[in-house]
Every structure is written in structure tokens, then in C-alpha cells.
Write a protein that holds these residues in place. Structure first.
Motif, PDB file in Angstrom:
ATOM      1  N   ASP A  30      33.124  56.470 -45.771  1.00 45.51           N
ATOM      2  CA  ASP A  30      33.504  55.354 -45.707  1.00 45.51           C
ATOM      3  C   ASP A  30      33.754  54.520 -46.916  1.00 45.51           C
ATOM      4  O   ASP A  30      34.296  53.160 -47.154  1.00 45.51           O
ATOM      5  CB  ASP A  30      32.707  54.039 -44.968  1.00 45.51           C
ATOM      6  CG  ASP A  30      32.422  54.753 -43.699  1.00 45.51           C
ATOM      7  OD1 ASP A  30      33.357  55.396 -42.819  1.00 45.51           O
ATOM      8  OD2 ASP A  30      31.327  54.493 -42.781  1.00 45.51           O
ATOM      9  N   PHE A  31      33.776  55.253 -48.070  1.00 42.51           N
ATOM     10  CA  PHE A  31      33.918  54.555 -49.507  1.00 42.51           C
ATOM     11  C   PHE A  31      34.635  55.533 -50.150  1.00 42.51           C
ATOM     12  O   PHE A  31      34.219  56.495 -50.880  1.00 42.51           O
ATOM     13  CB  PHE A  31      32.366  54.495 -50.211  1.00 42.51           C
ATOM     14  CG  PHE A  31      31.424  53.819 -49.744  1.00 42.51           C
ATOM     15  CD1 PHE A  31      31.481  52.340 -50.028  1.00 42.51           C
ATOM     16  CD2 PHE A  31      30.391  54.158 -48.570  1.00 42.51           C
ATOM     17  CE1 PHE A  31      30.433  51.540 -49.426  1.00 42.51           C
ATOM     18  CE2 PHE A  31      29.741  53.236 -48.027  1.00 42.51           C
ATOM     19  CZ  PHE A  31      29.414  51.980 -48.548  1.00 42.51           C
ATOM     20  N   ARG A  45      26.769  61.652 -46.185  1.00 42.83           N
ATOM     21  CA  ARG A  45      25.754  61.125 -46.844  1.00 42.83           C
ATOM     22  C   ARG A  45      25.449  59.799 -46.567  1.00 42.83           C
ATOM     23  O   ARG A  45      26.419  59.180 -46.538  1.00 42.83           O
ATOM     24  CB  ARG A  45      25.520  61.603 -48.250  1.00 42.83           C
ATOM     25  CG  ARG A  45      25.505  62.909 -48.466  1.00 42.83           C
ATOM     26  CD  ARG A  45      25.240  63.319 -49.847  1.00 42.83           C
ATOM     27  NE  ARG A  45      24.892  64.998 -49.878  1.00 42.83           N
ATOM     28  CZ  ARG A  45      24.674  65.499 -51.004  1.00 42.83           C
ATOM     29  NH1 ARG A  45      24.213  64.711 -52.179  1.00 42.83           N
ATOM     30  NH2 ARG A  45      24.359  66.702 -51.248  1.00 42.83           N
ATOM     31  N   ALA A  46      24.235  59.285 -46.712  1.00 39.54           N
ATOM     32  CA  ALA A  46      24.020  57.679 -46.560  1.00 39.54           C
ATOM     33  C   ALA A  46      24.052  57.005 -47.550  1.00 39.54           C
ATOM     34  O   ALA A  46      23.651  57.554 -48.679  1.00 39.54           O
ATOM     35  CB  ALA A  46      22.752  57.695 -45.819  1.00 39.54           C
ATOM     36  N   VAL A  47      24.761  55.802 -47.746  1.00 37.34           N
ATOM     37  CA  VAL A  47      24.844  54.804 -48.614  1.00 37.34           C
ATOM     38  C   VAL A  47      24.213  53.497 -48.125  1.00 37.34           C
ATOM     39  O   VAL A  47      24.534  53.030 -47.160  1.00 37.34           O
ATOM     40  CB  VAL A  47      26.201  54.567 -49.115  1.00 37.34           C
ATOM     41  CG1 VAL A  47      26.227  53.347 -50.042  1.00 37.34           C
ATOM     42  CG2 VAL A  47      26.814  55.585 -49.508  1.00 37.34           C
ATOM     43  N   GLY A  48      23.142  53.215 -48.612  1.00 45.74           N
ATOM     44  CA  GLY A  48      22.324  51.938 -48.207  1.00 45.74           C
ATOM     45  C   GLY A  48      22.279  50.766 -49.001  1.00 45.74           C
ATOM     46  O   GLY A  48      22.429  51.161 -50.383  1.00 45.74           O
ATOM     47  N   VAL A  74      22.673  59.299 -52.658  1.00 46.63           N
ATOM     48  CA  VAL A  74      22.790  60.619 -53.463  1.00 46.63           C
ATOM     49  C   VAL A  74      24.152  61.007 -53.464  1.00 46.63           C
ATOM     50  O   VAL A  74      24.427  61.541 -52.368  1.00 46.63           O
ATOM     51  CB  VAL A  74      21.489  61.395 -52.986  1.00 46.63           C
ATOM     52  CG1 VAL A  74      21.723  62.818 -53.688  1.00 46.63           C
ATOM     53  CG2 VAL A  74      20.138  60.829 -53.163  1.00 46.63           C
ATOM     54  N   LEU A  75      24.661  61.266 -54.605  1.00 49.15           N
ATOM     55  CA  LEU A  75      26.074  61.863 -54.773  1.00 49.15           C
ATOM     56  C   LEU A  75      26.121  63.480 -55.192  1.00 49.15           C
ATOM     57  O   LEU A  75      25.228  63.735 -56.136  1.00 49.15           O
ATOM     58  CB  LEU A  75      26.981  61.128 -55.424  1.00 49.15           C
ATOM     59  CG  LEU A  75      27.146  59.712 -55.214  1.00 49.15           C
ATOM     60  CD1 LEU A  75      27.711  59.059 -56.478  1.00 49.15           C
ATOM     61  CD2 LEU A  75      27.834  59.493 -53.723  1.00 49.15           C
ATOM     62  N   PRO A  76      27.073  64.382 -54.367  1.00 47.57           N
ATOM     63  CA  PRO A  76      27.066  65.662 -55.105  1.00 47.57           C
ATOM     64  C   PRO A  76      27.964  65.570 -56.150  1.00 47.57           C
ATOM     65  O   PRO A  76      29.472  65.414 -55.829  1.00 47.57           O
ATOM     66  CB  PRO A  76      27.666  66.475 -53.700  1.00 47.57           C
ATOM     67  CG  PRO A  76      28.210  65.368 -52.905  1.00 47.57           C
ATOM     68  CD  PRO A  76      27.543  64.003 -53.142  1.00 47.57           C
ATOM     69  N   LEU A  77      27.596  65.636 -57.264  1.00 47.49           N
ATOM     70  CA  LEU A  77      28.509  65.707 -58.471  1.00 47.49           C
ATOM     71  C   LEU A  77      28.441  66.982 -59.347  1.00 47.49           C
ATOM     72  O   LEU A  77      27.726  67.619 -58.985  1.00 47.49           O
ATOM     73  CB  LEU A  77      28.219  64.372 -59.378  1.00 47.49           C
ATOM     74  CG  LEU A  77      28.317  63.142 -58.754  1.00 47.49           C
ATOM     75  CD1 LEU A  77      27.659  61.837 -59.744  1.00 47.49           C
ATOM     76  CD2 LEU A  77      29.517  62.676 -58.489  1.00 47.49           C
ATOM     77  N   VAL A  78      29.580  67.409 -60.026  1.00 47.06           N
ATOM     78  CA  VAL A  78      29.514  68.178 -60.831  1.00 47.06           C
ATOM     79  C   VAL A  78      28.887  68.546 -61.908  1.00 47.06           C
ATOM     80  O   VAL A  78      28.960  67.347 -62.766  1.00 47.06           O
ATOM     81  CB  VAL A  78      31.059  68.899 -61.179  1.00 47.06           C
ATOM     82  CG1 VAL A  78      31.197  70.199 -61.935  1.00 47.06           C
ATOM     83  CG2 VAL A  78      31.760  69.006 -59.786  1.00 47.06           C
ATOM     84  N   CYS A  79      27.922  69.170 -62.223  1.00 45.18           N
ATOM     85  CA  CYS A  79      27.088  69.171 -63.314  1.00 45.18           C
ATOM     86  C   CYS A  79      27.764  69.555 -64.664  1.00 45.18           C
ATOM     87  O   CYS A  79      28.583  70.491 -64.641  1.00 45.18           O
ATOM     88  CB  CYS A  79      25.587  70.081 -63.261  1.00 45.18           C
ATOM     89  SG  CYS A  79      24.591  70.494 -64.797  1.00 45.18           S
ATOM     90  N   GLN A  80      27.675  68.828 -65.679  1.00 46.67           N
ATOM     91  CA  GLN A  80      28.626  69.125 -66.947  1.00 46.67           C
ATOM     92  C   GLN A  80      27.977  70.290 -67.602  1.00 46.67           C
ATOM     93  O   GLN A  80      28.784  70.598 -68.706  1.00 46.67           O
ATOM     94  CB  GLN A  80      28.845  67.845 -67.622  1.00 46.67           C
ATOM     95  CG  GLN A  80      29.590  66.658 -66.741  1.00 46.67           C
ATOM     96  CD  GLN A  80      30.897  67.587 -66.078  1.00 46.67           C
ATOM     97  OE1 GLN A  80      31.852  67.600 -67.010  1.00 46.67           O
ATOM     98  NE2 GLN A  80      31.061  67.257 -64.993  1.00 46.67           N
TER      99      GLN A  80
END
Length: 183
Positions: A30-31, A45-48, A74-80
Motif C-alpha cells: 500500500d506504500f 510485510r507489515a508497516v505499523g 522491516v524492508l527487504p533491501l539490497v545489501c551494498q
């Protein structure tokens, strides 16, 4: 009877005057701007968030609406470092003061410690939560400890060996400089 408030269409003055609290949650899907940051991953994933309204009297002026807002996900982001997906906790806590119009917000912005927003009777907390989470994103997301070893060398042995096997471009020119009897 307690008034029910809707985080998608929040009446800021009424919420603040009631000193109301609201806890809500939505799915990451939704974001849309946060979904862009995750490359489309983690949609379920939940955004609270939790918000509390406050109506504060100001000496020599009219009372003002304030919101105390916190949110997390908690976001699934690419580790740099390793370029694999890392679950990165992102959160914020912020206080907002509401003013009558954009001109007032702009005039008072530099002198105030809190963030200023324009009062509305149809305010979207959802959009504000997304804005704050985007600002809370780490500049360089990384695992605490990467799941695979990170290669820190610029070159490796196979690369060096391949370079040694390649003919050097000026080797032919060196032969031309030698007398014909030495060629």
C-alpha cells in the motif's frame, strides 16, 4: 462515546482536541514509494504506526494541534556489501505541530524544533508515515554480518593469469626495432 478516527482521512483539530490515540497497520504494497525502494519485494510485510494527538495552548496565541507519530517496518533491501537481500528495520519517531496555512509554516519553519504541517480535516497519516519511513531509510543498507563471504580484492589470480597470457600490444613493435639478424 468515543469518536472513531480514520488514519486515511484524519480530522487533525478534532483528533488533537480529543487527545486521541490511534494504532494502525497496512501492508507494504500500500506504500508505492517504499515498494520502489525494495524492488517490488516484501509486499505482504507489515508497516505499523502509532499516533497521539495533543491540543496545546500557546501563551498569547490560539491553541494548536500537535501529533506524536512513530512508525516502523522491516524492508527487504539490497545489501551494498554482498548484494544480497537484507532485512533492514526502519523506524521513526516524530512530533508535528499544525499551523493554519503554508505561509505560516514557511515563516515559522526555521525557528521551530518540530516539523510544521498545515492543519487539515482530511489528513492522510498513511502518506505521512510513508514520507517519514523514506527519510529514515539507511543511506547504505548492509547486513550486520553478510551471509556469504564478501570478496574484497579488486583482482583475483584467474584475472592476473589471463592478463599474462594475452599478447602485449607493443611486442610486435619491439621486434621491428631489432636488427633483422636478431629477429
Amino acid at each position: 462515546m468515543k469518536k472513531a478516527f480514520d488514519s486515511a482521512h484524519l480530522d487533525i483539530p478534532a483528533f488533537a482536541q480529543a487527545g486521541a490515540e490511534l494504532e494502525d497497520e497496512a501492508r507494504l504494497q500500500d506504500f508505492p514509494r517504499l515498494m520502489e525502494e525494495t524492488g517490488g519485494q516484501g509486499a505482504d510485510r507489515a508497516v505499523g504506526w502509532v499516533v497521539r494527538g495533543e491540543w496545546r495552548s500557546v501563551a498569547g496565541g490560539a491553541a494548536q494541534a500537535w501529533l506524536h507519530l512513530s512508525g516502523d517496518t522491516v524492508l527487504p533491501l539490497v545489501c551494498q556489501r554482498c548484494l544480497e537481500i537484507a532485512d533492514i528495520a526502519v523506524g521513526f519517531e516524530q512530533i508535528f505541530r499544525f499551523v493554519a496555512d503554508e505561509a505560516t509554516a514557511e515563516a515559522e519553519d526555521d525557528a521551530s524544533d518540530e516539523d510544521l504541517l498545515v492543519t487539515s480535516r482530511d489528513f492522510s497519516l498513511h502518506d505521512l508515515v510513508e514520507d517519514e519511513l523514506i527519510m529514515a531509510l539507511p543511506a547504505v543498507p548492509t547486513h550486520d554480518v553478510c551471509p556469504t563471504p564478501v570478496k574484497l580484492a579488486v583482482q583475483d589470480a584467474a584475472f592476473d593469469a589471463a592478463m599474462d597470457e594475452k599478447p602485449h600490444p607493443f611486442a610486435a613493435l619491439a621486434n621491428l626495432q631489432k636488427p633483422e639478424s636478431d629477429r
